[in-house]
Design a protein around this motif. Structure first.
Motif, mmCIF file in Angstrom:
data_model
loop_
_atom_site.group_PDB
_atom_site.id
_atom_site.type_symbol
_atom_site.label_atom_id
_atom_site.label_comp_id
_atom_site.label_asym_id
_atom_site.label_seq_id
_atom_site.Cartn_x
_atom_site.Cartn_y
_atom_site.Cartn_z
ATOM 1 N N ASN A 377 0.834 -1.211 0.000
ATOM 2 C CA ASN A 377 0.000 0.000 0.000
ATOM 3 C C ASN A 377 0.862 1.253 0.000
ATOM 4 O O ASN A 377 2.015 1.223 0.409
ATOM 5 N N CYS A 430 -4.954 -3.684 7.896
ATOM 6 C CA CYS A 430 -5.174 -2.434 7.150
ATOM 7 C C CYS A 430 -6.595 -1.950 7.395
ATOM 8 O O CYS A 430 -7.527 -2.742 7.534
ATOM 9 N N ILE A 431 -6.748 -0.642 7.441
ATOM 10 C CA ILE A 431 -8.064 -0.038 7.646
ATOM 11 C C ILE A 431 -9.049 -0.486 6.571
ATOM 12 O O ILE A 431 -10.253 -0.536 6.782
ATOM 13 N N GLY A 517 -2.885 -0.273 9.870
ATOM 14 C CA GLY A 517 -1.750 -0.136 8.958
ATOM 15 C C GLY A 517 -1.355 1.275 8.587
ATOM 16 O O GLY A 517 -0.169 1.564 8.414
ATOM 17 N N TYR A 518 -2.340 2.177 8.463
ATOM 18 C CA TYR A 518 -1.967 3.509 7.962
ATOM 19 C C TYR A 518 -1.088 4.275 8.944
ATOM 20 O O TYR A 518 -0.466 5.265 8.578
HETATM 21 MO MO LIG Z 1 -3.936 0.617 5.090
#
Ligand SMILES: [Mo]
Ligand SMILES: Nc1nc2c(c(=O)[nH]1)N[C@H]1C(S)=C(S)[C@@H](COP(=O)(O)O)O[C@H]1N2
Length: 556
Positions: A377, A430-431, A517-518
């Motif tokens: 990502n 991850c979102i 994750g972000y």
């Molecule tokens: Mo993400």
């Protein structure tokens, strides 16, 4: 029409290709077929071979000695409040789903291994295809807020209402058991099973069964359905929701195991939504078919009047109100997105900060658990500076660590390696919804903290990337100092026992395992210790928090 999107936003949120695509693995059709045969098929065989079974509802026609009549106000209110929240949760949930429009039962989320997908895209092998590229458009008529890659706002709506949905459910169940209304819904004898089947055979073969007046009695199938929606679907929705939280998953690894793994929980969360949607369709149809006017009086006024239209009007007003709410919610989503973000954090951040954010991640995964695929990502850095460093294998790279510290430093990768290292195998959340398990090797952030000695006023650590965010500008994120000191919080230069590759964040990337994750900045350029995240960027705690209304604390 799209005055709420500027040019860049439009290209992200309103892509050329907006076609809905639904792809199911062949085995899923077989499962659906078996379920169909095992229910409707068997009902028909019974009907054709043995004839219609006795209708158990005939015993329910007499209402003389019924002790629980009608519906009290609390039940009526809980019912409609629940309806309202459920529609919000379903619509915002669909918007979240379309940010990673694939559902799996394996935790690695390898493209091609999904049982259901809402994208025609075959992930290309010859070029970089990130999870963000993979997000799909969903019509705002269906999703809240809809469009493409609006997961931040969609989560805002979802999570603002979750606590109230749960609270309404708790109030309902407590009052149900405090009084005698429980008798209507909770079966007291196993006879309910054969009775339900008999009623089902009637419906399935289009022989409408005897309809008891719902003011006094439900038929067996109806009772069992209501029981299931309240006591099975709702708890399942909550449990599978909890399983997806990185803070919870990392501490209580057994929890997602109840559903196989985190993606199993995510799939079940979706199936629960489908069941709710199917229930609503059937329930509303039955309300309409079996005496709309009378039924609406039951559930709005609590009276049993077959001719008075008041109940119908009240129901219509509730539905109009819900509709108006959504029109307003869409307006807020585009004109006041910070309102959604702020209220989301007001409710959830305060809820999480003192609870699950305190949980310490526990090592769990083994080498064999490492997943063969790991979605990439983010945008690879395009700056000359990073490219030049990369061209020389980051030999000239110096990580700058500064801010409110006693001892600011600049460290090469070799310097960092001398300071200490650890290896952890963890799951990435991850979102967007995907996950993956990988090994990460690097320096515990604690070792850096000990070296630079932040001043006592420091609460937050900011990590700046060489790369840019989706809408331009340097990518960065912040973490509380506390989370940086948790087990597994490292700056990684190694992934799956090899030097961290460019795509996955070379030369250094962050791992803070109780977060989404972000928050795990890749391609780290420098680190700054600060007193508050509010003085950085737009002041919301990170690039995605600034531009996409993500949460500051990403525990869920
Ligand atoms: Mo993400
Ligand atoms: N610099 C930078 N770091 C980033 C991102 C980004 O866009 N830019 N994306 C984040 C997101 S949303 C996720 S899920 C992870 C993805 O890490 P991966 O590529 O190793 O899967 O990186 C995070 N770190």
């Amino acid at each position: 029409m799209f005055t709420h999107f500027n040019k860049i936003e439009k290209s992200v949120h309103y892509p050329e290709d907006r076609k809905l695509f639904i792809g199911l693995k062949p085995y899923v059709f077989i499962v659906i077929g078996i379920v169909f045969l095992a229910t409707i098929g068997v009902a028909w065989v019974q009907y054709l071979v043995y004839g219609l079974p006795n209708d158990p509802s005939s015993a329910l026609l007499s209402t003389a000695e019924v002790s629980v009549k009608g519906f009290p106000l609390w039940l009526i209110l809980c019912h409609w409040v629940n309806f309202f929240f459920l529609v919000i949760l379903i619509r915002s949930g669909l918007s979240i789903l379309f940010d990673h429009p694939r559902l799996y039962f394996n935790e690695g989320c390898k493209p091609g291994s999904e049982w259901l997908k809402f994208t025609p895209v075959k992930v290309p092998k010859d070029k970089l295809w990130t999870a963000k590229d993979d997000a799909r458009y969903i019509s705002p008529l269906v999703g809240l807020p809809g469009y493409r890659h609006t997961v931040g706002i969609a989560r805002g709506w979802h999570f603002i209402h979750v606590p109230f949905f749960v609270l309404n459910g708790v109030v309902f169940v407590v009052l149900l058991f405090a009084g005698d209304q429980r008798q209507r819904i909770v079966p007291t004898s196993w006879q309910i099973i054969p009775d339900t089947w008999s009623v089902f055979v009637h419906y399935a073969t289009f022989n409408l069964p005897i309809e008891p007046n719902g003011f006094y009695h439900y038929n067996a199938l109806q009772q069992l359905s209501y029981f299931g929606v309240i006591f099975i679907l709702a708890p399942l929705a909550m449990l599978t929701g909890l399983c997806m939280s990185p803070a919870i998953e990392n501490r209580f690894h057994w929890l997602p195991k109840l559903f196989g793994n985190r993606q199993g929980a995510r799939s079940v969360h979706f199936l629960v939504m489908l069941s709710y949607a199917a229930f609503i369709v059937v329930h509303v149809s039955m309300v309409a078919i079996t005496g709309l006017v009378r039924n609406m009086n039951h559930i709005t006024l609590g009276t049993d009047n077959p001719t008075d239209y008041t109940g119908l009007y009240i129901g219509a007003v509730i539905i109009l109100f819900t509709f108006a709410f959504f029109v307003h919610a869409h307006w807020v989503s585009w004109k006041r997105p910070r309102w959604v973000q702020r209220n989301g954090s007001l409710i959830n951040e305060n809820l999480w900060r003192f609870t699950i954010n305190k949980l310490k991640p526990k090592p769990y995964f083994k080498k064999e658990d490492i997943t063969p695929f790991f979605w990439p990502n983010g945008k690879l850095p395009t700056s000359e500076k990073w490219k030049n460093l990369a061209a020389n294998n980051f030999k000239d790279y110096k990580l700058k660590v500064a801010g409110s510290v006693e001892n600011p430093v600049e460290l090469s990768l070799d310097d960092l390696k001398k300071l200490g290292s650890e290896q952890n195998i963890t799951m990435h959340h991850c979102i967007q919804g995907w996950s993956g398990v990988a090994e990460w090797g690097g320096i515990p952030i604690k070792a850096l903290v000990d070296l630079v000695k932040p001043h006592s006023s420091v609460t937050t650590v900011a990590f700046y990337s060489f790369g840019e965010g989706l809408y331009g500008g340097i990518y960065y994120d912040t973490h509380t100092l506390d989370n940086c000191l948790k087990p597994g919080s490292i700056l990684a230069w190694e992934m799956n026992y090899e030097t961290l590759s460019e795509v996955y964040g070379a030369p250094l990337r962050l791992r803070v395992e109780n977060q989404l994750g972000y928050k795990m900045v890749k391609w780290i350029e420098r680190i700054e210790f600060v007193e508050s995240h509010e003085t950085i960027g737009k002041g919301y705690g990170g690039k995605n928090e600034d531009d996409e209304y993500f949460d500051l604390i990403a525990n869920t």
